[in-house]
Design an enzyme around this catalytic site. Structure first.
Site, PDB file in Angstrom:
ATOM      1  N   ASN A   6     -12.970 -12.976 -14.537  1.00  0.00           N
ATOM      2  CA  ASN A   6     -12.917 -14.123 -15.436  1.00  0.00           C
ATOM      3  C   ASN A   6     -14.079 -13.999 -16.422  1.00  0.00           C
ATOM      4  O   ASN A   6     -15.229 -14.281 -16.077  1.00  0.00           O
ATOM      5  CB  ASN A   6     -13.028 -15.417 -14.607  1.00  0.00           C
ATOM      6  CG  ASN A   6     -13.098 -16.660 -15.488  1.00  0.00           C
ATOM      7  OD1 ASN A   6     -12.882 -16.590 -16.688  1.00  0.00           O
ATOM      8  ND2 ASN A   6     -13.418 -17.800 -14.882  1.00  0.00           N
ATOM      9  N   LYS A   8     -14.639 -15.706 -19.030  1.00  0.00           N
ATOM     10  CA  LYS A   8     -15.026 -16.984 -19.651  1.00  0.00           C
ATOM     11  C   LYS A   8     -15.159 -16.809 -21.177  1.00  0.00           C
ATOM     12  O   LYS A   8     -14.441 -16.003 -21.738  1.00  0.00           O
ATOM     13  CB  LYS A   8     -16.310 -17.514 -19.015  1.00  0.00           C
ATOM     14  CG  LYS A   8     -16.200 -17.541 -17.484  1.00  0.00           C
ATOM     15  CD  LYS A   8     -17.242 -18.363 -16.817  1.00  0.00           C
ATOM     16  CE  LYS A   8     -16.981 -18.327 -15.319  1.00  0.00           C
ATOM     17  NZ  LYS A   8     -17.782 -19.240 -14.546  1.00  0.00           N
ATOM     18  N   HIS A  95      -9.403 -24.439 -13.477  1.00  0.00           N
ATOM     19  CA  HIS A  95     -10.806 -24.038 -13.283  1.00  0.00           C
ATOM     20  C   HIS A  95     -11.721 -25.261 -13.409  1.00  0.00           C
ATOM     21  O   HIS A  95     -11.492 -26.123 -14.263  1.00  0.00           O
ATOM     22  CB  HIS A  95     -11.196 -22.971 -14.311  1.00  0.00           C
ATOM     23  CG  HIS A  95     -12.484 -22.291 -13.953  1.00  0.00           C
ATOM     24  ND1 HIS A  95     -13.697 -22.895 -14.150  1.00  0.00           N
ATOM     25  CD2 HIS A  95     -12.743 -21.097 -13.373  1.00  0.00           C
ATOM     26  CE1 HIS A  95     -14.656 -22.083 -13.714  1.00  0.00           C
ATOM     27  NE2 HIS A  95     -14.102 -20.983 -13.235  1.00  0.00           N
ATOM     28  N   GLU A  97     -14.479 -25.659 -14.708  1.00  0.00           N
ATOM     29  CA  GLU A  97     -15.088 -25.855 -16.031  1.00  0.00           C
ATOM     30  C   GLU A  97     -14.138 -26.609 -16.962  1.00  0.00           C
ATOM     31  O   GLU A  97     -14.576 -27.196 -17.953  1.00  0.00           O
ATOM     32  CB  GLU A  97     -15.511 -24.493 -16.617  1.00  0.00           C
ATOM     33  CG  GLU A  97     -16.795 -23.996 -15.956  1.00  0.00           C
ATOM     34  CD  GLU A  97     -16.975 -22.490 -15.952  1.00  0.00           C
ATOM     35  OE1 GLU A  97     -16.281 -21.782 -16.699  1.00  0.00           O
ATOM     36  OE2 GLU A  97     -17.818 -22.013 -15.165  1.00  0.00           O
ATOM     37  N   GLU A 164     -12.757 -22.121  -5.243  1.00  0.00           N
ATOM     38  CA  GLU A 164     -14.047 -21.960  -5.921  1.00  0.00           C
ATOM     39  C   GLU A 164     -14.857 -23.244  -5.780  1.00  0.00           C
ATOM     40  O   GLU A 164     -14.683 -24.185  -6.583  1.00  0.00           O
ATOM     41  CB  GLU A 164     -13.833 -21.691  -7.414  1.00  0.00           C
ATOM     42  CG  GLU A 164     -13.121 -20.409  -7.732  1.00  0.00           C
ATOM     43  CD  GLU A 164     -13.481 -19.894  -9.122  1.00  0.00           C
ATOM     44  OE1 GLU A 164     -13.977 -18.764  -9.205  1.00  0.00           O
ATOM     45  OE2 GLU A 164     -13.313 -20.618 -10.105  1.00  0.00           O
ATOM     46  N   GLY A 170     -21.614 -19.702 -10.629  1.00  0.00           N
ATOM     47  CA  GLY A 170     -22.757 -19.400 -11.491  1.00  0.00           C
ATOM     48  C   GLY A 170     -24.113 -19.781 -10.919  1.00  0.00           C
ATOM     49  O   GLY A 170     -25.122 -19.728 -11.613  1.00  0.00           O
ATOM     50  N   SER A 201     -20.062 -16.989  -7.679  1.00  0.00           N
ATOM     51  CA  SER A 201     -21.240 -16.138  -7.479  1.00  0.00           C
ATOM     52  C   SER A 201     -20.991 -14.870  -6.667  1.00  0.00           C
ATOM     53  O   SER A 201     -21.898 -14.381  -5.999  1.00  0.00           O
ATOM     54  CB  SER A 201     -22.382 -16.938  -6.826  1.00  0.00           C
ATOM     55  OG  SER A 201     -22.842 -17.940  -7.702  1.00  0.00           O
TER      56      SER A 201
HETATM   57  P1  PGA Z   1     -19.208 -16.781 -11.239  1.00  0.00           P
HETATM   58  O1  PGA Z   1     -17.892 -17.499 -11.801  1.00  0.00           O
HETATM   59  O2  PGA Z   1     -18.739 -15.530 -10.511  1.00  0.00           O
HETATM   60  O3  PGA Z   1     -20.013 -16.464 -12.447  1.00  0.00           O
HETATM   61  O4  PGA Z   1     -19.872 -17.717 -10.311  1.00  0.00           O
HETATM   62  C1  PGA Z   1     -16.707 -17.576 -11.074  1.00  0.00           C
HETATM   63  C2  PGA Z   1     -15.696 -18.387 -11.812  1.00  0.00           C
HETATM   64  O5  PGA Z   1     -16.086 -19.376 -12.463  1.00  0.00           O
HETATM   65  O6  PGA Z   1     -14.496 -18.091 -11.780  1.00  0.00           O
END
Ligand code: PGA
Length: 240
Positions: A6, A8, A95, A97, A164, A170, A201
């Site tokens: 991903n 982003k 997601h 976010e 998640e 993150g 992460s």
């Molecule tokens: P990250 O993000 O591996 O940077 O924690 C995972 C995600 O948001 O899908």
């Protein structure tokens, strides 16, 4: 095992060069048959990335879609049909976010249905916030997210769930192995047909612990997927 990158809101055309390493690695990878790599770049890169990865065995997905399955007056939006048209085979929906900026379980449900109708496979994200975890509400939250997100969807074979935890994304923190096992088991028991991934992460150091949780079917990887070397490292370490 699934390894979903991903990206982003990162990357321009020059970022595609970094895929050469991954393509070459995957060509000779001994676990190729049981490994599924999917890149989810920003929408601007779906078309060029699909062209670049053609016949590499690596698939491309999108990070979100508009809920309306038809064209419409929705400035700035892209629907699942349009994503499919430029080469996406998958789409991430739900997601955190996007949930945090107002995407409800009901909207997520409409998005999932429109994506399936357009012929995309769905990577459906669920996860609790730190506050919800502290209140010991994790299972309840996941239940609601799954129930509402998948409401009225009978055929679930093209849906993958990505668990998640919001607090793990993150942050550099991952759940304790025994807790993660229990949650994945809980989701699996309720929804036998799904593949369940873990995300939050994931990196080339903690993958050794994560891979030991045998019921996980793969990983959704944000930060560490932007660097090809790190991404390849994660894949390699999952198998030995
Ligand atoms: P990250 O993000 O591996 O940077 O924690 C995972 C995600 O948001 O899908």
């Amino acid at each position: 095992m699934y390894f979903i990158a991903n990206w982003k809101m990162f990357g321009g055309l020059n970022s595609l060069n970094s895929l050469n390493k991954v393509v070459n690695f995957f060509k000779g990878f001994k676990e190729k048959k049981t490994t599924k790599i999917i890149y989810c770049p920003p929408s601007t890169l779906i078309l060029p990335m699909s062209k670049k990865l053609k016949s590499s065995g690596i698939d491309v997905g999108a990070q979100n879609c508009h809920q309306n399955e038809n064209y419409g007056a929705f400035t700035g939006s892209i629907n699942s049909k349009m994503l499919k048209n430029v080469g996406a085979k998958y789409v991430i929906i739900g997601h955190s976010e996007n949930r945090s900026s107002g995407e409800t379980n009901e909207i997520i449900n409409i998005k999932i249905r429109s994506a399936l109708k357009s012929g995309l496979k769905v990577i459906f994200c669920i996860g609790e916030t730190l506050k919800e975890k502290r209140k010991k509400n994790t299972k309840q939250i996941l239940n609601i997210q799954i129930k509402k997100g998948l409401d009225k969807i009978k055929n679930k074979k093209n849906i993958i769930i990505a668990y998640e935890p919001v607090w793990a994304i993150g942050s550099g923190i991952i759940p304790k192995s025994n807790e993660l096992f229990k949650i994945i088991e809980f989701i699996k028991k309720k929804n036998k047909v799904f593949k369940i991934l873990y995300g939050g992460s994931v990196n080339s150091k903690n993958i050794r612990d994560l891979k030991s949780i045998s019921i996980i079917d793969g990983f959704l990887i944000g930060g560490s997927s932007q660097d090809s070397k790190k991404f390849i490292d994660i894949i390699k370490k999952t198998y030995n």
